[in-house]
Design a protein around this motif. Sequence first.
Motif: not given
Length: 550
Positions: A126-154
């Motif tokens: 896990v990458y260190p958080h640059a502002e918060e010394p302590e972080v906790s989170i719980e959330a659902p997961l979604v697969f988003a491919g390459y994480g690219i959003s470029a509708p203009d490139l199709g």
Amino acid sequence: MKRFLFLALSCGLLLQGSASAQSLALEKPVEKSLKRVKPNDIKAHIKYLADDRLLGRKPGTEGYQMAVDYVVEHYQKAGIEPGGENGTYLQLVRLRQSFPGKEASMVIADSMGSAMQLTYNKDFSVYPHAEEPEVSIEAPLVFAGYGISAPDLGYDDYAGIDVAGKIVVVLRGAPTNFPSTVSAYSRDMMTVLKIAAEKGAVGVIVANTNPKAGVPNLQGGTYSVMDPNGKVAVSRNYVSDKIRVLASINSSTFEQLLKGTGIEMAKLGEQLQQGKPASTPLAHTLRTSYTSTYKDFESHNVIGKITGADPQLQNEYVVHSAHLDHVGVGRAVNGDSIYNGAHDNASGVASVLEIGKIYSRLPEKPKRSVLFVMVTAEEMGLLGSAYFARFPTVPVEQIVANINTDMPTIIAPLLSVVGLGANHSSLENEVAAAANHLGLTVEEDPEPEQMRFIRSDQYSFVMQGIPALHIKYGNKTKDGLNNLNKQVEQWRAIHYHKPQDNFNDTFDYKAGKKYVQLNFLISYQVANATQRPSWKAGDFFGSRFGKGSN
């Protein structure tokens, strides 16, 4: 559409012809100053900046300060004015090194309540958080491919999925039909994080599909620039407080996440490369807690200025940049542990210092003003240039172009060049004319896989909507084989980011002289042109970052 430039002879420059066949006619004082560039002066700069006494010029060290003092001294000798803060040559850059804690937890639970406890620094990091010394989170997961959003490139990995309040799982990459510079932008972690945040995600997990590869070792920490209030001003791995976690997982963990989705990990990479998104919700929730510690220190960008001669246009600026830093002292290689950075980037600093001297010798200055910006922390993620481009010492909207010089690799005669990024804007005209004047040919990038467009400081200016370029060597060689990239590959294997990049006999200082002359001629044209450079109509980067672009 071809762009024609006509400049008054009183500016010291005349351009005639189209972008493909322009010629420059320089007035005698300009030609005289251009010819006075001396290879031995370039050599002297490199010899000092790459000396062991500077200990690799790492920001925050005495060695880096020695480099700062050297640049200031040479600005003053050349009569170059201060361009920094409060009438000085300096711009303060507050740096933070963030370290991951010794312990971190990550649990992945499926919809049936079964939980999988991951092992820190084996299954995940896990990458260190640059502002918060302590972080906790719980959330659902979604697969988003390459994480690219470029509708203009199709192509859009986020089409048809809802990631608001969720953590996206992505792979690093881009479709093979993306142009090299667009591909480089798309796979840049900063781009992936920004898109995820814009879509409402609260975290990003980077997955690996190679069973033999481990997760990244982040124990050396990550770097950011902080503002006076202790908030992140610039970072390559932190874009906003919306993204609570950035982590990596290994292939076996990723394969577990894909179960029940119908996606086969072995075929996934090929599918995405073909431009076919495979995004889908994952039947898992991620819970993670981690800590971060910090080391804060200060460094400086070093900025000089030549004031333009035109009463109106002198308030616009052409920026020459080069990074002053290198990586310091590290693991010994063949008994040497000082990473001198002679080519990377003492040679680039030497080049910009000599360009400044060309301008300082001109009896009549160009219309626009010129800034010479030696930036810090390039090796920490383009941080010094990113900070300057976002918070410049002049109004950002009045910076018209950036010409960056980073490791020109002067190891052979310079016969052809690549204008990285110039093809996105009208700057390709200035590159063509300057190269033609010096008898150089302009080529396509011989090493697009190196993704050099986003790996140096010109990219910081592009992200602020400023047309920018980076001149690199082409492939042309005296023997006609035109395979200089092969020689560079051999050089890179021995010298790049190693102590062996020191003051040695690998330099071709006459090639260094041509780099200086070429970059000067590019900026000199821009500094005298009636119109400022512009993005090409419909250009990918112009449409995303350009202010008032076509």
